[in-house]
Design a protein around this motif. Sequence first.
Motif, short mmCIF file in Angstrom:
data_model
loop_
_atom_site.label_atom_id
_atom_site.label_comp_id
_atom_site.label_asym_id
_atom_site.label_seq_id
_atom_site.Cartn_x
_atom_site.Cartn_y
_atom_site.Cartn_z
N ALA A 192 0.71 -1.16 -0.01
CA ALA A 192 0.16 -0.03 0.06
C ALA A 192 0.86 1.32 0.04
O ALA A 192 0.65 2.24 -0.64
N ARG A 193 2.07 1.16 0.84
CA ARG A 193 2.89 2.50 0.68
C ARG A 193 3.49 2.57 -0.58
O ARG A 193 3.63 3.65 -1.12
N VAL A 194 4.02 1.34 -1.14
CA VAL A 194 4.52 1.63 -2.61
C VAL A 194 3.32 2.13 -3.48
O VAL A 194 3.88 3.13 -4.37
N ALA A 195 2.35 1.58 -3.47
CA ALA A 195 1.10 2.54 -4.23
C ALA A 195 1.13 3.76 -4.20
O ALA A 195 0.90 4.46 -5.00
N GLN A 196 1.07 4.35 -2.73
CA GLN A 196 1.09 5.53 -2.66
C GLN A 196 2.42 6.45 -3.14
O GLN A 196 2.05 7.57 -3.53
N LEU A 197 3.31 5.77 -2.99
CA LEU A 197 4.49 6.41 -3.72
C LEU A 197 4.43 6.71 -5.14
O LEU A 197 4.80 7.80 -5.81
N LEU A 198 3.98 5.67 -5.62
CA LEU A 198 3.81 5.44 -7.25
C LEU A 198 2.71 6.64 -7.78
O LEU A 198 3.09 7.20 -8.87
N GLY A 199 1.77 6.79 -6.82
CA GLY A 199 0.85 7.92 -7.27
C GLY A 199 1.33 9.25 -7.50
O GLY A 199 1.01 9.84 -8.33
N ALA A 200 2.50 9.36 -6.71
CA ALA A 200 3.30 10.80 -6.80
C ALA A 200 3.98 10.92 -8.37
O ALA A 200 4.25 11.88 -8.59
#
Length: 345
Positions: free
Chosen positions: A181-189
């Motif tokens: 979930a944290r990887v997904a959040q960073l990728l969103g940026a």
Amino acid sequence: MTHRIVCAGDQFISAELLARSVEAALDGDVTPVLVGSAWPTEPFGEIDGVREAAGDPSELAAAVEGAAAVITHLAPITAQVLAAGKGSLQVVGVTRGGPVNVDLAAATAAGIPVAYLPGRNLNAVAEFCVGTMICAMRGLPAAAARLASGTWDATGFKYERTGLELAAATVGLVGLGAVGARVAQLLGAFGSRVLAHDPYLADAPPGVTLVDLPELLAGSDVVSLHARLTPETRHLIDKAALATMRPGAVLINTARGELVDRAALDAALESGSLRAAVLDVFDPEPPDPTDPLPRRPEVLATPHLAGASRQVAEQSAARIAAEVAAVLTGGRPTHCANPDALDPQ
């Protein structure tokens, strides 16, 4: 009341750091007993029925006599150690996402709760994943290897050898727990399109599309593994799965080495069907010196370092100290690996 607390550290989370943290959590009402091990200079292993442990259980047992708590990262909390704390030991705190270095059956039988820290290194691992995605997609490991060998290779500017930016990439996450979930959040940026496969989730967070595994493998430029190791997920990425992936895709594994069939991965890289791989975990670990995967120029191989950061060490020590302090002052740990020790009925 002054609490005698054994702080069993190593060269990543030191006994001194643990002691400072628990002193702060208990306003100085602590008599710390410092015990150390040489990990990671010396490897961890299986000791008296516990896994991934480092240190001498006899030394630890002597230190635990009369102690109210033990705080550690990797020390072997064996049945011998727990028996030495009989009558005084109220809690064990482990600065790990899984306390495999603790004999949980013995702790439960003794009524001693084991506090631990799931997701303790999630941000460090997530940043590692995103950083190595960029390196692998742009072909940096192979380019760096060529330059280190004395070859200035300007053909990396040929169109067919260039790679994608994250903003143009579709990234597939296999497992969407805390790290995923944290990887997904960073990728969103970065503006990436994010797919995820997780059979335990009914809904995805914003910006993530849940799909089945074949769709994820076929539709992703990068596949990053964040699944737990179970009998069902062992060799989840096998020859058939690798054949489903996009030509020129990148595979990243920071979860468990056993998720990937290493012979099949080696063959996929040899054939050129995959562009690159990032491997921070192996099967076995450490890998055999004859294993060809870590030596491949298109493989960025690291010795299980994704979760290693100063913030992980410092924050883990502070968090586990707070958990231990909660128990010693009449409360309950946020995360207890053996809840039956808290509620025997």
